[in-house]
Design an enzyme around this catalytic site. Structure first.
Site, PDB file in Angstrom:
ATOM      1  CG  ASP A  38       7.767   4.026   0.498  1.00  0.00           C
ATOM      2  OD1 ASP A  38       7.987   3.161   0.075  1.00  0.00           O
ATOM      3  OD2 ASP A  38       7.666   4.015   1.803  1.00  0.00           O
ATOM      4  CG  HIS A  45      -2.991   2.500  -1.664  1.00  0.00           C
ATOM      5  ND1 HIS A  45      -2.969   2.449  -0.410  1.00  0.00           N
ATOM      6  CD2 HIS A  45      -4.031   1.565  -2.289  1.00  0.00           C
ATOM      7  CE1 HIS A  45      -4.069   1.759   0.042  1.00  0.00           C
ATOM      8  NE2 HIS A  45      -4.535   1.107  -0.933  1.00  0.00           N
ATOM      9  CD  GLN A  55      -2.490  -1.229   2.668  1.00  0.00           C
ATOM     10  OE1 GLN A  55      -3.455  -0.870   3.092  1.00  0.00           O
ATOM     11  NE2 GLN A  55      -1.695  -2.291   3.650  1.00  0.00           N
ATOM     12  CB  CYS A  63      -6.779  19.356 -20.562  1.00  0.00           C
ATOM     13  SG  CYS A  63      -6.146  18.824 -18.908  1.00  0.00           S
TER      14      CYS A  63
HETATM   15  N1  APR Z   1       7.113  -2.023  12.104  1.00  0.00           N
HETATM   16  C1  APR Z   1       5.918  -2.504  11.800  1.00  0.00           C
HETATM   17  N2  APR Z   1       4.838  -1.846  11.874  1.00  0.00           N
HETATM   18  C2  APR Z   1       4.705  -0.772  12.335  1.00  0.00           C
HETATM   19  C3  APR Z   1       5.897   0.101  12.775  1.00  0.00           C
HETATM   20  C4  APR Z   1       7.224  -0.765  12.471  1.00  0.00           C
HETATM   21  N3  APR Z   1       8.256  -0.427  12.783  1.00  0.00           N
HETATM   22  N4  APR Z   1       5.845   1.248  13.132  1.00  0.00           N
HETATM   23  C5  APR Z   1       4.297   1.376  13.079  1.00  0.00           C
HETATM   24  N5  APR Z   1       3.782   0.164  12.582  1.00  0.00           N
HETATM   25  C6  APR Z   1       2.419  -0.116  12.121  1.00  0.00           C
HETATM   26  C7  APR Z   1       1.364   0.623  13.043  1.00  0.00           C
HETATM   27  O1  APR Z   1       1.233   0.014  14.349  1.00  0.00           O
HETATM   28  C8  APR Z   1       0.137   0.755  12.310  1.00  0.00           C
HETATM   29  O2  APR Z   1      -0.499  -0.303  12.410  1.00  0.00           O
HETATM   30  O3  APR Z   1       2.194   0.353  10.876  1.00  0.00           O
HETATM   31  C9  APR Z   1       0.729   0.590  10.872  1.00  0.00           C
HETATM   32  C10 APR Z   1       0.591   2.006  10.023  1.00  0.00           C
HETATM   33  O4  APR Z   1      -0.558   2.177   9.799  1.00  0.00           O
HETATM   34  P1  APR Z   1      -1.398   3.362   8.854  1.00  0.00           P
HETATM   35  O5  APR Z   1      -0.670   4.573   9.218  1.00  0.00           O
HETATM   36  O6  APR Z   1      -2.523   3.191   8.880  1.00  0.00           O
HETATM   37  O7  APR Z   1      -0.703   2.702   7.391  1.00  0.00           O
HETATM   38  P2  APR Z   1      -1.511   1.830   6.414  1.00  0.00           P
HETATM   39  O8  APR Z   1      -2.163   0.546   6.982  1.00  0.00           O
HETATM   40  O9  APR Z   1      -0.329   1.707   5.409  1.00  0.00           O
HETATM   41  O10 APR Z   1      -2.550   2.717   5.604  1.00  0.00           O
HETATM   42  C11 APR Z   1      -3.258   2.227   4.602  1.00  0.00           C
HETATM   43  O11 APR Z   1      -4.395   4.265   4.187  1.00  0.00           O
HETATM   44  O12 APR Z   1      -3.879   6.890   4.036  1.00  0.00           O
HETATM   45  C12 APR Z   1      -4.124   5.495   3.488  1.00  0.00           C
HETATM   46  O13 APR Z   1      -3.259   5.139   1.453  1.00  0.00           O
HETATM   47  C13 APR Z   1      -2.924   5.156   2.637  1.00  0.00           C
HETATM   48  O14 APR Z   1      -1.503   3.374   2.010  1.00  0.00           O
HETATM   49  C14 APR Z   1      -2.247   3.876   3.123  1.00  0.00           C
HETATM   50  C15 APR Z   1      -3.410   3.459   3.647  1.00  0.00           C
END
Ligand code: APR
Length: 285
Positions: free
Chosen positions: A140, A155, A137, A186
């Protein structure tokens, strides 16, 4: 000492605690941050035996590279905004400059970031598993920079640029000072090539991801809050088709209670340890 789910002993140990969630089985040991961590031997065996493995990654995998996750509070200039409020087509239409500038900031941050040991471990895992699919997802590009060859970007990519009106990819445009820049065809606004809330995922990517999830024997859900659909659905599809579900995340998520194993630790530490044990198990087979 007996442990129940979620009980990792003293608070400071919680981060590096791997929990065998489903059954009590003999463990393999690994050392994470000087502490003994238990990665279940049976999980390593299942991974070593699996022909088809999926890793579904989220922002947490890049956290140790210094890229902030989406749901953690933002810092500095952007502290007053929530990511969910900026990452929508409506937000862009309302405040295109603000949203473009936020992505410009994230692009710069990501360009300066380097892949961490979790990214590298996943690229090595690709070499060890006969059919390995990395579904991310993240936008980067850090998986690719770590050497992963086959990455399905659910994404999009923060380094792509699209015409907001036409949806087409735009490779070059003239810098006339307009922010966001204008489409050379455009004259509409340009936008980042990422999937915003409320937008459909790229069809081909979602189809490949769904197929991989439905066919895999083991799915690793790593560093994602498991809240954003349709990506969040993939582990459930895999489970329904009989796959073993393994979560790697330092904190509990929506998926945790449905996972067969939960490795409660940061991806940059748990994945290299899992890889080390996997190599050992494969060598012994
Ligand atoms: N290792 C593993 N997990 C981690 C770490 C780490 N070092 N640090 C944080 N996390 C976990 C957090 O506990 C959390 O559950 O990563 C997760 C990040 O969650 P989100 O910020 O919700 O990211 P994500 O699940 O990728 O979001 C999904 O939502 O905003 C949209 O499009 C965006 O791709 C993104 C999607």
């Amino acid at each position: 000492m007996t442990r129940k789910k979620g009980d990792c002993g003293p608070k400071h140990q919680e981060h590096a605690c791997a929990i065998l969630q489903s059954r009590s089985l003999p463990d393999s040991s690994a050392i994470v941050r000087g502490m003994r961590v238990e990665i279940p031997a049976q999980l390593v065996e299942r991974l070593a035996a699996a022909e088809r493995v999926v890793a579904l990654t989220g922002a947490g995998v890049s956290a140790e590279s210094g890229v902030p996750t989406f749901r953690e509070a933002q810092t500095g200039l952007w502290a007053q905004y929530r990511a969910e409020e900026l990452a929508t087509p409506e937000a862009f239409q309302r405040q295109p400059k603000l949203v473009w500038d936020w992505y410009e900031w994230r692009r710069t941050l990501v360009a300066k970031a380097a892949p961490n040991p979790g990214h590298f471990a996943l690229s090595e895992l690709e070499q060890l598993v006969p059919e390995f699919s990395l579904l991310t997802q993240n936008v980067d590009g850090l998986h690719q920079r770590a050497g992963s060859q086959r990455v399905i970007e659910l994404h999009g990519s923060i380094f792509d640029t699209l015409c907001f009106d036409e949806g087409t990819q735009v490779l070059t445009w003239s810098d006339d000072g307009s922010v966001p820049p204008r489409c050379p065809r455009c004259a509409g606004w340009l936008r980042p090539g990422v999937v915003w809330f409320g937008e459909p995922l790229p069809e081909a990517a979602l189809a490949s991801a769904s197929r991989a999830a439905a066919e895999c024997q083991l799915l690793l859900s790593i560093g994602t809050s498991s809240l954003v659909h349709p990506a969040a659905r993939l582990p459930y599809d895999a489970k329904a088709a009989g796959a073993l579900i393994v979560e790697i995340n330092p904190t509990e998520t929506a998926l945790s209670k449905h996972a067969d194993y939960v490795l409660r630790g940061p991806a940059g530490e748990m994945l290299p340890q899992l890889l080390r044990l996997l190599r050992k198990a494969k060598a012994a087979r």
